[in-house]
Scaffold this active site. Structure first.
Site, PDB file in Angstrom:
ATOM      1  N   ALA A 139      -8.830 -53.106  41.766  1.00  0.00           N
ATOM      2  CA  ALA A 139      -9.905 -53.123  42.750  1.00  0.00           C
ATOM      3  C   ALA A 139     -11.016 -53.995  42.179  1.00  0.00           C
ATOM      4  O   ALA A 139     -11.142 -54.139  40.964  1.00  0.00           O
ATOM      5  CB  ALA A 139     -10.409 -51.703  42.990  1.00  0.00           C
ATOM      6  N   GLY A 147      -5.697 -50.984  40.958  1.00  0.00           N
ATOM      7  CA  GLY A 147      -5.299 -51.141  42.354  1.00  0.00           C
ATOM      8  C   GLY A 147      -4.119 -52.089  42.521  1.00  0.00           C
ATOM      9  O   GLY A 147      -3.396 -52.026  43.525  1.00  0.00           O
ATOM     10  N   GLU A 172      -1.178 -49.910  41.930  1.00  0.00           N
ATOM     11  CA  GLU A 172      -1.089 -49.023  43.104  1.00  0.00           C
ATOM     12  C   GLU A 172      -0.512 -49.774  44.300  1.00  0.00           C
ATOM     13  O   GLU A 172       0.322 -49.249  45.040  1.00  0.00           O
ATOM     14  CB  GLU A 172      -2.484 -48.470  43.430  1.00  0.00           C
ATOM     15  N   GLU A 175      -8.225 -47.437  34.885  1.00  0.00           N
ATOM     16  CA  GLU A 175      -9.483 -46.945  35.468  1.00  0.00           C
ATOM     17  C   GLU A 175     -10.243 -46.016  34.534  1.00  0.00           C
ATOM     18  O   GLU A 175     -11.478 -45.985  34.534  1.00  0.00           O
ATOM     19  CB  GLU A 175      -9.207 -46.208  36.795  1.00  0.00           C
TER      20      GLU A 175
END
Ligand code: COA
Length: 260
Positions: free
Chosen positions: A66, A111, A114, A134
């Site tokens: 992200a 992300g 993911e 993270e």
């Protein structure tokens, strides 16, 4: 529609969606997530699209996570909306009803991992580096990583990756079941293209049935999955593709699937 952060190309039933922010290692900002929602919606509704290849532009990264710059100053309410938007994108990909292949040439972090885990097949270069870092930023995966890693690779791997935040190489990712296949860097495109061509030529209803049955079965009790499997199997038997596939086998020829 023109996208600012994506490149789209089609060839023989294969749609290629490439995240195109190489200077930011294809980090997922809000705008890119919004565009991916639209791109996958289009792929779902266009019958000519039989399979999707998802990739990141440049040599270095599939997606490095992200966009940290964007969520660094988010309020809890904004972070909640960002997480939901990411989760909904991953669910949209997972439930596309058409196979999606993640082409992982480099970093697939946060992300990015993911996103790759929401795809149905993950083909990685031996140079790929994967992880859920993270924890090093004081947060946790927010786009479904804790749940998909658990289901894909088990509790041990999910806890190791999410608690320690370390990058793993492609060989370890393969051993954990996080990626489907690992190939030499120079063979990556050849391998991805070959798998995509095979899927594009397969019977689409049967592909959708496999995707649905595995998804449903992974989410609930085995009886629910078995019920779904029975219904989907029966539905496949009502298609012209099923008659073509079985006839071709019995007639010792290659099938031609029409999607009907
Ligand atoms: N969000 C926003 N920008 C990112 C990013 C991310 N997740 N990952 C990389 N970038 C940006 C960098 O800020 C840098 O931008 P700049 O040139 O404008 O400064 C550019 O991409 C290149 O990254 P850089 O860190 O210089 O490359 P590197 O080869 O030294 O390191 C990584 C590569 C992947 C190890 C490193 O970028 C990294 O750790 N990224 C964050 C990974 C992460 O924590 N992801 C989870 C986020 S929740």
């Amino acid at each position: 529609m023109a996208f600012r952060n994506l490149l789209i190309a089609d060839h023989d039933g294969v749609r290629r969606i490439s995240i195109n922010r190489p200077d930011k290692l294809n980090a997922l900002n809000r705008e890119t997530i919004g565009e991916l929602h639209i791109a996958f919606d289009q792929a779902r509704h266009e019958d000519a699209v039989r399979v999707v290849i998802l990739s990141g532009s440049g040599e270095k990264a599939f997606v490095a996570g992200a966009d940290i710059g964007e969520f660094a100053s988010a309020t809890p309410q904004q972070a909640q909306a960002f997480s939901r938007a990411g989760q909904e994108l991953m669910a949209r990909i997972e439930r596309l009803g058409k196979p999606v292949i993640a082409r992982i040439q480099g970093f697939a972090l946060g992300g990015g991992l993911e996103l790759a885990m929401s795809c149905h097949l993950r083909i990685a270069s031996e140079k790929a580096r994967l992880g859920q870092p993270e924890i090093n930023l004081g947060v946790i995966p927010g786009f479904g990583g804790t749940q998909r890693l658990l289901r894909l690779a088990g509790r041990g791997a999910a806890l190791e990756l999410c608690l320690l935040g370390a990058q793993i190489d492609a060989a370890r990712a393969l051993a954990l079941g996080v990626v489907t296949r690992v190939v030499a860097a120079e063979k990556l495109d050849e391998e991805v293209e070959a798998i995509a061509a095979q899927l594009a030529a397969a019977a689409p209803h049967a592909l959708a049935a496999v995707l649905g049955a595995v998804l449903i079965g992974g989410e609930g009790a085995i009886d629910t999955g078995l019920d779904f499997e029975t219904q989907a199997f029966a539905l496949c038997c009502a298609t012209a593709d099923m008659r073509e596939g079985t006839s071709a086998f019995l007639e010792r020829r290659k099938p031609t699937f029409s999607g009907i």
